[in-house]
Design a protein around this motif. Sequence first.
Motif, mmCIF file in Angstrom:
data_model
loop_
_atom_site.group_PDB
_atom_site.id
_atom_site.type_symbol
_atom_site.label_atom_id
_atom_site.label_comp_id
_atom_site.label_asym_id
_atom_site.label_seq_id
_atom_site.Cartn_x
_atom_site.Cartn_y
_atom_site.Cartn_z
ATOM 1 N N CYS A 19 37.801 20.775 69.453
ATOM 2 C CA CYS A 19 37.537 21.027 70.429
ATOM 3 C C CYS A 19 37.716 20.425 72.273
ATOM 4 C CB CYS A 19 35.857 20.778 70.695
ATOM 5 S SG CYS A 19 34.802 21.254 70.175
ATOM 6 N N LEU A 20 38.466 19.151 72.648
ATOM 7 C CA LEU A 20 39.425 18.483 72.645
ATOM 8 C C LEU A 20 40.892 18.644 73.368
ATOM 9 C CD1 LEU A 20 38.773 16.448 74.884
ATOM 10 C CD2 LEU A 20 39.918 15.283 73.065
ATOM 11 N N GLN A 21 41.473 19.421 72.017
ATOM 12 C CA GLN A 21 42.494 20.268 72.137
ATOM 13 C C GLN A 21 42.937 21.401 72.635
ATOM 14 O OE1 GLN A 21 44.406 17.680 71.097
ATOM 15 N NE2 GLN A 21 46.322 19.103 71.840
ATOM 16 N N CYS A 22 42.069 22.431 72.503
ATOM 17 C CA CYS A 22 41.482 24.280 73.054
ATOM 18 C C CYS A 22 41.239 23.786 73.845
ATOM 19 C CB CYS A 22 40.204 24.734 71.239
ATOM 20 S SG CYS A 22 41.279 24.253 70.020
ATOM 21 N N LEU A 23 40.574 22.964 75.042
ATOM 22 C CA LEU A 23 40.327 23.105 76.152
ATOM 23 C C LEU A 23 41.395 22.455 76.654
ATOM 24 C CD1 LEU A 23 36.310 21.769 76.142
ATOM 25 C CD2 LEU A 23 37.433 23.735 77.073
ATOM 26 N N TYR A 24 42.194 21.516 75.947
ATOM 27 C CA TYR A 24 43.516 21.058 76.962
ATOM 28 C C TYR A 24 43.955 22.047 77.134
ATOM 29 C CZ TYR A 24 47.607 18.635 78.477
ATOM 30 O OH TYR A 24 48.895 18.255 78.869
ATOM 31 N N TYR A 25 44.229 23.189 76.513
ATOM 32 C CA TYR A 25 44.980 24.196 76.603
ATOM 33 C C TYR A 25 44.819 25.404 77.276
ATOM 34 C CZ TYR A 25 48.353 21.731 73.377
ATOM 35 O OH TYR A 25 49.212 21.067 72.679
ATOM 36 N N ILE A 26 43.600 25.544 77.398
ATOM 37 C CA ILE A 26 43.032 26.632 78.345
ATOM 38 C C ILE A 26 43.066 26.699 79.650
ATOM 39 C CG2 ILE A 26 40.809 27.338 78.746
ATOM 40 C CD1 ILE A 26 40.114 27.590 75.426
ATOM 41 N N THR A 27 43.004 25.067 79.962
ATOM 42 C CA THR A 27 42.924 24.266 81.720
ATOM 43 C C THR A 27 45.220 24.353 81.365
ATOM 44 O OG1 THR A 27 41.380 23.001 80.749
ATOM 45 C CG2 THR A 27 42.372 22.334 82.482
ATOM 46 N N LEU A 28 45.139 24.208 80.737
ATOM 47 C CA LEU A 28 46.779 23.862 81.072
ATOM 48 C C LEU A 28 47.328 25.749 81.052
ATOM 49 C CD1 LEU A 28 49.805 22.468 81.073
ATOM 50 C CD2 LEU A 28 49.946 22.551 78.533
ATOM 51 N N GLY A 29 47.039 25.964 80.895
ATOM 52 C CA GLY A 29 47.095 27.396 80.821
ATOM 53 C C GLY A 29 46.975 28.617 82.064
ATOM 54 N N LEU A 30 45.323 27.582 82.277
ATOM 55 C CA LEU A 30 44.827 28.072 83.425
ATOM 56 C C LEU A 30 45.704 27.403 84.454
ATOM 57 C CD1 LEU A 30 42.492 29.340 85.119
ATOM 58 C CD2 LEU A 30 41.705 27.360 85.420
ATOM 59 N N PHE A 31 45.926 26.348 84.926
ATOM 60 C CA PHE A 31 46.360 26.078 85.560
ATOM 61 C C PHE A 31 48.215 25.818 86.019
ATOM 62 C CE2 PHE A 31 43.458 22.247 85.859
ATOM 63 C CZ PHE A 31 42.986 22.529 86.861
ATOM 64 N N LEU A 32 48.728 26.542 85.068
ATOM 65 C CA LEU A 32 50.505 27.017 84.846
ATOM 66 C C LEU A 32 50.296 28.458 85.106
ATOM 67 C CD1 LEU A 32 51.406 26.039 81.039
ATOM 68 C CD2 LEU A 32 52.368 25.308 83.713
ATOM 69 N N ALA A 33 49.409 29.563 84.826
ATOM 70 C CA ALA A 33 48.737 31.212 85.420
ATOM 71 C C ALA A 33 49.040 30.895 86.766
ATOM 72 C CB ALA A 33 48.108 31.244 84.824
ATOM 73 N N ILE A 34 48.046 29.411 87.568
ATOM 74 C CA ILE A 34 47.850 29.443 88.931
ATOM 75 C C ILE A 34 49.566 28.422 89.548
ATOM 76 C CG2 ILE A 34 46.751 28.244 90.558
ATOM 77 C CD1 ILE A 34 44.300 28.471 88.668
ATOM 78 N N LEU A 35 50.042 27.987 89.199
ATOM 79 C CA LEU A 35 50.787 27.640 89.733
ATOM 80 C C LEU A 35 52.313 27.735 89.302
ATOM 81 C CD1 LEU A 35 49.540 23.908 89.571
ATOM 82 C CD2 LEU A 35 49.281 25.138 91.988
ATOM 83 N N VAL A 36 52.623 28.424 88.029
ATOM 84 C CA VAL A 36 53.746 28.942 87.859
ATOM 85 C C VAL A 36 54.046 29.885 88.117
ATOM 86 C CG1 VAL A 36 55.665 28.411 86.184
ATOM 87 C CG2 VAL A 36 54.614 26.249 86.814
ATOM 88 N N GLY A 37 52.434 30.469 87.534
ATOM 89 C CA GLY A 37 53.547 31.744 87.168
ATOM 90 C C GLY A 37 53.038 32.667 88.454
ATOM 91 N N THR A 38 52.760 31.778 89.689
ATOM 92 C CA THR A 38 53.544 33.469 90.990
ATOM 93 C C THR A 38 54.589 32.895 91.754
ATOM 94 O OG1 THR A 38 52.834 30.864 92.706
ATOM 95 C CG2 THR A 38 50.945 32.589 91.389
ATOM 96 N N ARG A 39 55.397 31.623 90.742
ATOM 97 C CA ARG A 39 56.652 32.124 90.547
ATOM 98 C C ARG A 39 57.851 31.958 90.321
ATOM 99 N NH1 ARG A 39 56.597 28.580 95.088
ATOM 100 N NH2 ARG A 39 55.231 27.086 95.500
ATOM 101 N N VAL A 40 57.055 32.368 88.424
ATOM 102 C CA VAL A 40 58.238 33.593 87.552
ATOM 103 C C VAL A 40 57.604 34.350 87.106
ATOM 104 C CG1 VAL A 40 58.789 30.447 86.735
ATOM 105 C CG2 VAL A 40 57.070 32.203 86.074
#
Length: 152
Positions: A19-40
Motif C-alpha cells: 500500500c505504501l509503495q503504490c501510494l508513493y508512486y501514485i503521488t510521485l506520478g501526480l507531482f511529476l505530471a503537474i511539475l514536469v509534465g508541463t515542461r516536457v
Amino acid sequence: MFYGVAAWDPWLIIAQIVCLQCLYYITLGLFLAILVGTRVSWLSLVYFFDYATITTSTVSGWCVIASLLLSSVAGAAYMLFFIERAKKCLDFSATLYIIHIFIYIVYGGWPSSITRWIVNGTGIAMTALLGEYLCIRRELQDIPITRYHSSV
C-alpha cells in the motif's frame, strides 16, 4: 487502519508495504505530471527511475527533485493512516526507499550522480521524521470518553 492485535503478522506487513509503495508512486506520478509534465513533451518512466533526470542544471531537473521531495512528505502522511505506529516509521521508510532504489538501479543502472543520493537521503529522512512526528501526535491524543458524561 492495518494495526492489528497480533505482534507478528507477515501478511499485514506485506500489505502495508505494498500500500505504501503504490501510494508513493501514485503521488510521485501526480507531482511529476503537474511539475514536469508541463515542461516536457513526453512524460515517461525515465523521470521516475533514471538518475540522469535529477539534475540541478535544468528547470525540469529541479521539478523532478521537488516531485520526489513532495512525494516524501505525502509518504509520511500515508504512514499516519497505514502504519499508525511511530516506532515502525523508520522501518517502513527505509523499506520504501530500498525498494525504490532497487527499481531504479534495475531500470537506469547504478546512480553515479551525488544529487540522486542527496535527494534520496533527504527523502528518507523527511519521510521517517515527519511520519514519526505525525504518528506520535496521534498516539498522544486524549481518548474521548463521551459515554460516561453526566448530563447535568
